[in-house]
Design an enzyme around this catalytic site. Structure first.
Site, PDB file in Angstrom:
ATOM      1  N   GLU A 128      -1.642  -9.476   3.154  1.00  0.00           N
ATOM      2  CA  GLU A 128      -1.560 -10.118   4.470  1.00  0.00           C
ATOM      3  C   GLU A 128      -2.905 -10.593   4.984  1.00  0.00           C
ATOM      4  O   GLU A 128      -2.985 -11.536   5.789  1.00  0.00           O
ATOM      5  CB  GLU A 128      -0.921  -9.168   5.486  1.00  0.00           C
ATOM      6  CG  GLU A 128      -1.734  -7.930   5.855  1.00  0.00           C
ATOM      7  CD  GLU A 128      -1.445  -6.728   4.977  1.00  0.00           C
ATOM      8  OE1 GLU A 128      -1.686  -5.590   5.421  1.00  0.00           O
ATOM      9  OE2 GLU A 128      -0.980  -6.923   3.840  1.00  0.00           O
TER      10      GLU A 128
ATOM     11  N   HIS B  65      -3.529  -5.290   0.173  1.00  0.00           N
ATOM     12  CA  HIS B  65      -2.998  -5.813   1.433  1.00  0.00           C
ATOM     13  C   HIS B  65      -3.054  -7.343   1.401  1.00  0.00           C
ATOM     14  O   HIS B  65      -4.017  -7.951   1.881  1.00  0.00           O
ATOM     15  CB  HIS B  65      -3.814  -5.291   2.620  1.00  0.00           C
ATOM     16  CG  HIS B  65      -3.593  -3.844   2.923  1.00  0.00           C
ATOM     17  ND1 HIS B  65      -2.658  -3.400   3.831  1.00  0.00           N
ATOM     18  CD2 HIS B  65      -4.186  -2.728   2.421  1.00  0.00           C
ATOM     19  CE1 HIS B  65      -2.688  -2.082   3.893  1.00  0.00           C
ATOM     20  NE2 HIS B  65      -3.608  -1.649   3.037  1.00  0.00           N
TER      21      HIS B  65
ATOM     22  N   CYS C  98       0.835  -1.194   0.000  1.00  0.00           N
ATOM     23  CA  CYS C  98       0.000   0.000   0.000  1.00  0.00           C
ATOM     24  C   CYS C  98       0.877   1.254   0.000  1.00  0.00           C
ATOM     25  O   CYS C  98       1.515   1.548  -0.997  1.00  0.00           O
ATOM     26  CB  CYS C  98      -0.973  -0.051   1.170  1.00  0.00           C
ATOM     27  SG  CYS C  98      -2.375   1.077   1.022  1.00  0.00           S
TER      28      CYS C  98
END
Length: 591
Positions: free
Chosen positions: A510, A508, A381
């Site tokens: 994750e 993102h 990001c």
């Protein structure tokens, strides 16, 4: 529908979220379908504008819901896809009707019936976690509603697990039961009676301590389990199984004849592998909230998933971005030197997402160091955006290149506000949730790590993006925007082809990483940091049993997270876990 309620007593931070997730894993291992709900008694409608220093990271769901980080625990542990409605807040309830207790019960029943595992029909069990600590004034409407709810659905459909603390006084070395006694008394006084006590302690409870708790808390001794400190929290479902917590829960829910014995073979194998890792991989995390690891919880878990898949013990070196800047060199030279020593000693560099201009120059310096010194780099990001800014400044010699977030008047706006939200309103106006990224360059590291799919769906949370009008100039200088959205205007993945591993992603990744299915971009970072990226790319991201080079070729294979159109990713193990991460000295932290 059967319901399991998890509450907490004595103090906050005991691990209710991990306990609730582990209970879900155990019930799923018994062959049951499980969903989950988190109740947060704060007045916000979501977690989007809450400070990471106060509440940790904001977890983003596929539907764009900005929720409590415990929903990340649930998704990782249970390998499910939740919605914003799986997070109940006081603010959401107050927006509905004035009859708050009725609204809470109706919300729970409605959301519990929504499948989250991709199968038809509702789950068998809904695990509900009540945030906060029994006695908190803000929790009272929820406690009253849950008391009414337990009476309405009946004892064979409701099981209450109370997580409490049994401290050990160093002076006498005795496990003290009084805090739990008081907590249970308060819970019962509010109309809720625990079926099971999950006692947090530094070591297993002595039998006489269990007997005392059973006598004064009116809970059978066999329904009192110890959740003691462990090397990593992947052990918690195993602790619960070994103490037959599943039998107590299934008995309370009249499911003993329906469920099977829990099958946790893969879970156990993965936990043992994690415990035995000794070859290190050191990642420098250059961020803004380095004083609070929960602010980057999902990033830490994604790093862990990838490092375990590569059979390496993860060490995270926290580098405060501001400490790398020239101003710190003048004001605190020792701090500046220590930060740069950590950065230069790392095998890889990660710059996570964030908001605001504090520490941005330090992040740019970190990206420059990684680019010029061929150190594996992943920017997420804002981390991707600063990598682009640094490239424009250093390679294109556009010294004032910047994001309009930090300098609205810059003559070279590499990063601009994109029209999918409002500059003036915080919260739910960002580009949020699952969006599709199409690979525009087939022969790139990212596409290969994702398994040569043509597209991938990942979760977003941002307002600013790379300026599409500057893309051709940047690409002519050597950057490659290998992933874009369907309009070709939003840059999603950037790579530096001449670098061993220099990758930035606007999304993102994750949030969708799982043990057994690590995120492709994180796997690439760890593999590159271990010197084994070529091996992972050749196997389309599949890694397994330890090999001499740290990459695997045996059982317990780990398939990368991917969801493009070549093939569907497997469900991996029977769940997902949060594991241990290091505090910089190689020691794992307790859960």
């Amino acid at each position: 529908m059967k319901y399991v309620l998890v509450t907490g007593g004595v103090v906050s931070g005991l691990g209710k979220g991990v306990t609730a997730s582990s209970i879900g894993v155990l019930l799923k291992a018994c062959g049951l379908r499980v969903t989950s709900i988190k109740i947060d008694p704060y007045l916000n409608t979501d977690a989007g504008t809450m400070s990471p220093f106060e509440h940790g990271e904001v977890f983003v769901l596929d539907d764009g819901g900005e929720v409590d980080l415990d929903l990340g625990n649930y998704e990782r542990f249970l390998d499910t896809t939740l919605t914003r409605d799986n997070n109940i807040t006081t603010g959401k309830i107050y927006q509905v009707v004035p009859h708050i207790t009725d609204a809470i019960q109706e919300w729970i029943e409605r959301v519990a019936m929504v499948a989250v595992d991709g199968k038809e029909g509702p789950a068998d069990v809904c695990v509900i976690e009540l945030g906060g600590t029994i006695g908190d004034i803000e929790s009272m409407p929820f406690i009253e509603a849950l008391g009414q709810f337990s009476y309405r659905v009946g004892p064979g459909n409701f099981c209450l697990i109370h997580v409490s603390l049994v401290p050990v006084l160093n002076v006498v070395g005795e496990q003290k039961t009084k805090p739990t006694q008081h907590s249970v008394r308060g819970l019962r006084g509010l109309g809720l009676t625990p079926n099971i006590l999950a006692c947090r302690s530094t070591k297993a409870l002595d039998e006489n301590v269990k007997a005392k708790l059973a006598q004064f808390c009116h809970v059978p001794a066999e329904n009192i389990v110890t959740l003691h400190d462990v090397p990593n929290i992947w052990h918690i479902p195993l602790l619960l199984r070994d103490q037959k917590a599943h039998e107590a829960i299934l008995k309370g829910l009249n499911l003993l004849g329906v469920a099977r014995e829990p099958d946790l073979k893969e879970w156990t194998a993965r936990t043992r592998i994690c415990d035995k890792l000794h070859d290190l991989v050191r990642i420098a995390m250059v961020g803004k909230y380095t004083g609070l690891s929960d602010a980057y919880l999902s990033v830490l878990k994604a790093l862990l998933h990838a490092s375990v898949a590569c059979r390496r013990k993860l060490i995270v070196d926290w580098v405060a971005a501001g400490d790398l800047e020239d101003a710190t060199a003048k004001e605190a030279p020792d701090v500046h030197k220590a930060a740069w020593d950590l950065l230069k000693g790392a095998d890889g560099v990660l710059v996570p997402g964030g908001f605001g201009d504090r520490g941005v120059q330090g992040k740019i310096l970190a990206a420059k160091y990684a680019r010029e010194n061929k150190v594996p780099f992943l920017g997420i990001c804002l981390g991707m955006q600063i990598a682009v800014i640094e490239f424009a400044r250093s390679v294109l010699n556009l010294h004032d290149a910047n994001s309009t977030e930090f300098d609205p008047d810059t003559k070279n706006p590499c990063v601009i506000f994109m029209p999918e939200g409002s500059k003036t309103h915080m919260g739910g106006t960002m580009r949020l949730g699952s969006r599709r990224t199409y690979f525009k360059v087939a022969d790139c590291k990212s596409a290969k790590l994702y398994g040569n799919v043509s597209f991938v769906d990942e979760r977003h949370r941002h307002r600013y993006e790379v300026n599409p009008d500057m893309v051709s100039q940047l690409e002519n200088a050597g950057l490659s925007f290998v992933g874009r959205d369907e309009t070709d205007r939003r840059m999603e993945i950037v790579e530096l082809p001449t670098h061993p591993y220099f990758v930035g992603v606007q999304f993102h990744p994750e949030f969708k990483s799982r043990p057994g299915k690590p995120s492709a971009t994180f796997l690439g970072l760890i593999a590159a940091a271990c010197g084994s990226l070529a091996t992972v790319i050749q196997s389309n991201g599949h890694v397994g049993k330890t090999h001499s080079n740290g990459i695997s070729n045996g059982h317990l294979p780990a398939k990368i997270h991917q969801n493009g159109n070549v093939f569907k990713s497997s469900n991996g193990s029977n769940g997902s876990v949060n594991g241990v991460y290091s505090n910089g000295n190689g020691n794992g932290v307790h859960w």
